[in-house]
Design a protein around this motif. Structure first.
Motif, PDB file in Angstrom:
ATOM      1  N   THR A   1       0.831  -1.201   0.000  1.00  0.00           N
ATOM      2  CA  THR A   1       0.000   0.000   0.000  1.00  0.00           C
ATOM      3  C   THR A   1       0.868   1.254   0.000  1.00  0.00           C
ATOM      4  O   THR A   1       1.872   1.319   0.708  1.00  0.00           O
ATOM      5  N   GLY A   2       0.446   2.221  -0.793  1.00  0.00           N
ATOM      6  CA  GLY A   2       1.094   3.512  -0.823  1.00  0.00           C
ATOM      7  C   GLY A   2       0.159   4.582  -0.304  1.00  0.00           C
ATOM      8  O   GLY A   2      -1.067   4.415  -0.320  1.00  0.00           O
ATOM      9  N   TYR A   3       0.748   5.684   0.155  1.00  0.00           N
ATOM     10  CA  TYR A   3      -0.043   6.755   0.750  1.00  0.00           C
ATOM     11  C   TYR A   3       0.436   8.099   0.217  1.00  0.00           C
ATOM     12  O   TYR A   3       1.600   8.269  -0.146  1.00  0.00           O
ATOM     13  N   LEU A   4      -0.491   9.059   0.225  1.00  0.00           N
ATOM     14  CA  LEU A   4      -0.130  10.440  -0.068  1.00  0.00           C
ATOM     15  C   LEU A   4      -0.824  11.313   0.967  1.00  0.00           C
ATOM     16  O   LEU A   4      -2.052  11.453   0.947  1.00  0.00           O
ATOM     17  N   GLN A   5      -0.045  11.849   1.899  1.00  0.00           N
ATOM     18  CA  GLN A   5      -0.567  12.777   2.892  1.00  0.00           C
ATOM     19  C   GLN A   5      -0.506  14.172   2.305  1.00  0.00           C
ATOM     20  O   GLN A   5       0.581  14.641   1.927  1.00  0.00           O
ATOM     21  N   MET A   6      -1.645  14.825   2.225  1.00  0.00           N
ATOM     22  CA  MET A   6      -1.730  16.144   1.611  1.00  0.00           C
ATOM     23  C   MET A   6      -2.175  17.155   2.666  1.00  0.00           C
ATOM     24  O   MET A   6      -3.288  17.053   3.193  1.00  0.00           O
ATOM     25  N   ASN A   7      -1.315  18.101   2.970  1.00  0.00           N
ATOM     26  CA  ASN A   7      -1.610  19.151   3.947  1.00  0.00           C
ATOM     27  C   ASN A   7      -1.631  20.509   3.253  1.00  0.00           C
ATOM     28  O   ASN A   7      -1.135  20.664   2.141  1.00  0.00           O
ATOM     29  N   SER A   8      -2.199  21.482   3.939  1.00  0.00           N
ATOM     30  CA  SER A   8      -2.262  22.855   3.421  1.00  0.00           C
ATOM     31  C   SER A   8      -2.792  22.876   1.990  1.00  0.00           C
ATOM     32  O   SER A   8      -2.214  23.509   1.108  1.00  0.00           O
ATOM     33  N   LEU A   9      -3.872  22.192   1.773  1.00  0.00           N
ATOM     34  CA  LEU A   9      -4.409  22.053   0.419  1.00  0.00           C
ATOM     35  C   LEU A   9      -4.884  23.390  -0.117  1.00  0.00           C
ATOM     36  O   LEU A   9      -5.405  24.243   0.623  1.00  0.00           O
ATOM     37  N   LYS A  10      -4.710  23.550  -1.419  1.00  0.00           N
ATOM     38  CA  LYS A  10      -5.090  24.767  -2.123  1.00  0.00           C
ATOM     39  C   LYS A  10      -6.106  24.428  -3.218  1.00  0.00           C
ATOM     40  O   LYS A  10      -6.144  23.290  -3.702  1.00  0.00           O
ATOM     41  N   PRO A  11      -6.889  25.399  -3.639  1.00  0.00           N
ATOM     42  CA  PRO A  11      -7.850  25.127  -4.720  1.00  0.00           C
ATOM     43  C   PRO A  11      -7.180  24.561  -5.972  1.00  0.00           C
ATOM     44  O   PRO A  11      -7.775  23.720  -6.661  1.00  0.00           O
ATOM     45  N   GLU A  12      -5.963  24.978  -6.248  1.00  0.00           N
ATOM     46  CA  GLU A  12      -5.268  24.476  -7.440  1.00  0.00           C
ATOM     47  C   GLU A  12      -4.819  23.023  -7.309  1.00  0.00           C
ATOM     48  O   GLU A  12      -4.330  22.447  -8.287  1.00  0.00           O
ATOM     49  N   ASP A  13      -5.005  22.423  -6.142  1.00  0.00           N
ATOM     50  CA  ASP A  13      -4.733  20.997  -5.978  1.00  0.00           C
ATOM     51  C   ASP A  13      -5.918  20.146  -6.423  1.00  0.00           C
ATOM     52  O   ASP A  13      -5.816  18.920  -6.464  1.00  0.00           O
ATOM     53  N   THR A  14      -7.023  20.787  -6.743  1.00  0.00           N
ATOM     54  CA  THR A  14      -8.213  20.066  -7.179  1.00  0.00           C
ATOM     55  C   THR A  14      -7.933  19.282  -8.457  1.00  0.00           C
ATOM     56  O   THR A  14      -7.472  19.843  -9.453  1.00  0.00           O
ATOM     57  N   ALA A  15      -8.202  17.974  -8.424  1.00  0.00           N
ATOM     58  CA  ALA A  15      -7.915  17.108  -9.559  1.00  0.00           C
ATOM     59  C   ALA A  15      -8.357  15.685  -9.226  1.00  0.00           C
ATOM     60  O   ALA A  15      -8.683  15.382  -8.069  1.00  0.00           O
ATOM     61  N   VAL A  16      -8.329  14.837 -10.230  1.00  0.00           N
ATOM     62  CA  VAL A  16      -8.423  13.393  -9.990  1.00  0.00           C
ATOM     63  C   VAL A  16      -7.005  12.903  -9.733  1.00  0.00           C
ATOM     64  O   VAL A  16      -6.099  13.158 -10.534  1.00  0.00           O
ATOM     65  N   TYR A  17      -6.835  12.224  -8.631  1.00  0.00           N
ATOM     66  CA  TYR A  17      -5.522  11.688  -8.257  1.00  0.00           C
ATOM     67  C   TYR A  17      -5.485  10.193  -8.572  1.00  0.00           C
ATOM     68  O   TYR A  17      -6.385   9.443  -8.172  1.00  0.00           O
ATOM     69  N   LEU A  18      -4.436   9.800  -9.279  1.00  0.00           N
ATOM     70  CA  LEU A  18      -4.297   8.415  -9.718  1.00  0.00           C
ATOM     71  C   LEU A  18      -3.008   7.817  -9.181  1.00  0.00           C
ATOM     72  O   LEU A  18      -1.959   8.461  -9.182  1.00  0.00           O
ATOM     73  N   CYS A  19      -3.109   6.575  -8.768  1.00  0.00           N
ATOM     74  CA  CYS A  19      -1.958   5.844  -8.273  1.00  0.00           C
ATOM     75  C   CYS A  19      -1.359   5.011  -9.401  1.00  0.00           C
ATOM     76  O   CYS A  19      -2.090   4.445 -10.229  1.00  0.00           O
TER      77      CYS A  19
END
Length: 122
Positions: A77-95
């Motif tokens: 299993t892999g993880y992506l911890q995302m902090n301090s999110l911004k509107p420009e981070d909006t997207a579909v995230y793919l592994c």
């Protein structure tokens, strides 16, 4: 067969946090690099973060200091911890994962998850 399943996306306010997970299952002998990509409407898919089997990490400049990629090799299993999110981070995230299947010797194949939507909005 090998399958990657992402989870953890959703709607979050600017400044908030999310943790994405990518679970690999199937006839897996080992996993080389794992990566997280994202694709926003009208934009090209971009590599957000990548981690090798040895734990070396790389990040695109726009997420450095805010996102952290990690993996649990015992759980595939892999993880992506995302902090301090911004509107420009909006997207579909793919592994994405480079996987060596049982019985395939040392040849690795690239596999993709189905994607999880991350929306950053107030």
């Amino acid at each position: 067969q090998v399958q990657l399943v992402e989870s953890g996306g959703g709607l979050v306010q600017p400044g908030g946090s999310l943790r994405l997970s990518c679970a690999a299952s199937g006839t897996i002998a080992s996993i080389n690099a794992m990566g997280w990509y994202r694709q926003a409407p009208g934009k090209q898919r971009e590599l957000v973060a990548r981690i090798t089997s040895g734990g070396r990490t790389t990040y695109t400049d726009s997420v450095k200091g805010r996102f952290t990629i990690s993996r649990d090799n015992a759980k595939n299993t892999g993880y992506l911890q995302m902090n301090s999110l911004k509107p420009e981070d909006t997207a579909v995230y793919l592994c994405n994962a480079e996987i060596i299947r049982i019985g395939d010797g040392w040849r690795a194949y690239a596999y993709w998850g189905q994607g999880t939507q991350v929306t950053v909005s107030s």
